[in-house]
Scaffold this active site. Structure first.
Site, PDB file in Angstrom:
ATOM      1  N   HIS A  26       0.841  -1.200   0.000  1.00 22.26           N
ATOM      2  CA  HIS A  26       0.000   0.000   0.000  1.00 22.26           C
ATOM      3  C   HIS A  26       0.883   1.261   0.000  1.00 22.26           C
ATOM      4  O   HIS A  26       0.731   2.141  -0.849  1.00 22.26           O
ATOM      5  CB  HIS A  26      -0.916  -0.013   1.231  1.00 22.26           C
ATOM      6  N   GLU A  27       1.826   1.291   0.930  1.00 20.52           N
ATOM      7  CA  GLU A  27       2.665   2.494   1.052  1.00 20.52           C
ATOM      8  C   GLU A  27       3.607   2.644  -0.144  1.00 20.52           C
ATOM      9  O   GLU A  27       3.940   3.762  -0.533  1.00 20.52           O
ATOM     10  CB  GLU A  27       3.439   2.485   2.374  1.00 20.52           C
ATOM     11  N   HIS A  86       1.843   4.672  -2.673  1.00 17.14           N
ATOM     12  CA  HIS A  86       1.984   6.110  -2.389  1.00 17.14           C
ATOM     13  C   HIS A  86       3.400   6.573  -2.747  1.00 17.14           C
ATOM     14  O   HIS A  86       3.593   7.644  -3.312  1.00 17.14           O
ATOM     15  CB  HIS A  86       1.753   6.388  -0.900  1.00 17.14           C
ATOM     16  N   GLU A 135      -4.551   7.933  -3.031  1.00 15.04           N
ATOM     17  CA  GLU A 135      -5.053   6.653  -2.548  1.00 15.04           C
ATOM     18  C   GLU A 135      -5.299   5.681  -3.703  1.00 15.04           C
ATOM     19  O   GLU A 135      -5.220   4.461  -3.515  1.00 15.04           O
ATOM     20  CB  GLU A 135      -6.321   6.899  -1.721  1.00 15.04           C
TER      21      GLU A 135
HETATM   22 ZN    ZN Z   1      -3.147   5.217   1.825  1.00 13.41          ZN
END
Ligand code: ZN
Length: 498
Positions: free
Chosen positions: A264-265, A268, A294
């Site tokens: 997830h990170e 980003h 996101e």
């Molecule tokens: Zn996030």
């Protein structure tokens, strides 16, 4: 370029230096800082925040922006993009009197304490008076900022510039009944085909770190310009044009928790590392919105990381790091990371039920700001809507309206960006598959370069040039709708049930 524009560029660079220094201090606070350093760190951060605010709200900045606007810049030039965004940010910063800004930060500090206590003892009454003040302050801020239709527009604009309450309302209410039905179907499918449990741990932290690093590097995270460390809550923060920091947390009974935190990170982080470096510190070099940010994290975490082919490819490497997995299979891991279950807690929710948690929060926030709901009504409204959307009766407020930190920080308007991110991610993934023949075969073989380059070209490279909705529409060739996301979830439910 004019002297006024040069002065703005110089000021923006100075603010980027100060802002990234402040981010570095915050990163350290979450990762390595000793507990007793907290008070001094709070002073350092407050000092920098005050300095940044003074430098940006100074009269000369307003004058420079007005001079640039009077010059009539070509609308598609970098300068025009920067001046437009500087105007937006300057107006937001200067429309609030400093007494109100101070009152907000004091109230937020008190509210945070009250929220921690209220959540620990599940007593909403402890938080209610502070929530009431925060709502009142948010309404006052919205009035000062101004808005087209709903006071909530002005709050949403802080996180998702250009989005409107009406549009989010339409998207979410279209999604809600279809998602409720799908979640019910998913839960039944899951019950009929329970996921096999992981072979017992421990999954040592060092082995998790090695595996996570291998996956992150394969996805394209540049470790010469970034790091992964440990923190209580996973996050990603940019500390400079070549310094992106990620964090995750570890559970030695289940390695997939840190792994999906990292994926997830990394999503980003790839956005951060893909922004045009030459424009660092100006709007042309900044991420456009949280909903687009996101979309990047959810695309890599869910569309890439929770696919069957991901585990077919990575299973041997996982076994290398965690030998007990030899008793498992790619299929079992895929099932493990795609379990569908109804839960009270948003951050533990799976892909199929997640957005229902967000829709509930959006309904409440919008009503609070439009005066249809008051702080005291929140628990009852929450519990009733939760049962309607997710079919579960909320046992206490700690597992209900007290679970999230956002409201205690005055962060009304933030929640919708999580679901906007999901809708955007599904549309981008579909468009990438259509635009890149052979993409699915590449992903199946662990080659992520094509997808990464496509995202960089269609999303990252543009900084804040386009509004979020327009940027997505340019990338995928259609306006944002929930269809691609619903199709993705439907096929997930069908796969879990077979
Ligand atoms: Zn996030």
């Amino acid at each position: 370029m004019s002297a006024a524009y040069d002065a703005l560029l110089k000021r923006a660079r100075e603010l980027a230096l100060l802002g990234s220094t402040s981010s570095l201090l915050q990163w350290d606070q979450e990762t390595f800082m000793p507990d007793r350093a907290n008070a001094w760190r709070a002073e350092q951060l407050a000092h920098l925040a005050g300095l940044i605010h003074r430098l940006w709200t100074a009269d000369e900045v307003g004058r420079w922006i007005a001079e640039c606007e009077a010059e009539g810049l070509a609308s598609d030039s970098d300068a025009a993009v920067n001046v437009r965004e500087w105007r937006r940010s300057y107006d937001r910063a200067t429309k609030l009197p400093s007494a109100l800004v101070e009152e907000c930060s004091k109230t937020e500090a008190l509210a945070h304490q009250a929220w921690v206590e209220a959540r620990a003892s599940s007593r909403f009454a402890v938080f209610e008076p502070l929530l009431e003040r925060l709502i009142e302050l948010a309404r006052r801020k919205a009035d000062l900022w101004g808005y087209p239709e709903s006071p909530y527009d002005a709050l949403l604009d802080a996180y998702e510039p250009g989005a409107t309450t009406a549009e989010v309302h339409r998207l979410f209410e279209d999604l809600a009944p279809r998602l409720s039905a799908l979640a019910a179907k998913g839960v039944r499918a899951q019950e009929a085909h329970p996921a096999p449990s992981l072979p017992p741990g421990p999954y040592p932290v060092a082995a998790q770190q090695a595996f996570n690093r291998e996956v992150a590097a394969a996805l394209g995270f540049d470790f010469q310009a970034g790091r992964i460390d440990t923190a209580a809550h996973p996050f990603c923060t940019g500390l400079g044009p070549r310094d992106c920091r990620l964090t995750t947390r570890y559970d030695e009974t289940d390695f997939t928790s840190s792994l999906y935190g990292v994926m997830h990170e990394v999503g980003h982080g790839l956005y951060d590392q893909g922004l045009p470096e030459a424009h660092y510190g100006t709007p042309c070099g900044e991420a456009v919105s949280l909903g687009v940010h996101e979309s990047q994290s959810r695309l890599w975490e869910n569309h890439v990381g929770r696919s069957r082919t991901f585990w077919e490819h990575w299973f041997p490497r996982a076994v290398h790091h965690f030998p007990q997995l030899a008793a498992s299979s790619p299929e079992a891991l895929w099932r493990h990371v795609n379990r569908i279950e109804r839960t009270f807690i948003r951050v533990e929710a799976d892909e199929v039920t997640y957005d229902l948690h967000i829709i509930l929060r959006f309904r409440i926030e919008r009503r609070l700001m439009e005066g249809e709901l008051e702080a005291r009504d929140v628990p009852a409204y929450w519990n009733e809507s939760f049962e309607q959307l997710l079919g579960l009766r909320v046992p206490d407020d700690a597992r209900g309206c007290l679970q999230d930190i956002h409201w205690s920080m005055g962060g009304f308007g933030y929640f919708p960006t999580y679901t906007l991110g999901n809708l955007n991610a599904a549309m981008l993934m579909r468009a990438a598959v259509a635009a890149l023949p052979g993409l699915e075969a590449e992903l199946a073989s662990g080659n992520y370069a094509g997808l990464r380059a496509w995202l960089k070209e269609t999303i990252h490279a543009h900084g804040m040039r386009y509004r979020a909705g327009d940027l997505i529409e340019r990338a995928v060739g259609a306006p944002v709708t929930p269809q691609a996301h619903l199709d993705h979830l439907r096929s997930k439910v069908a796969a879990v049930g077979s």
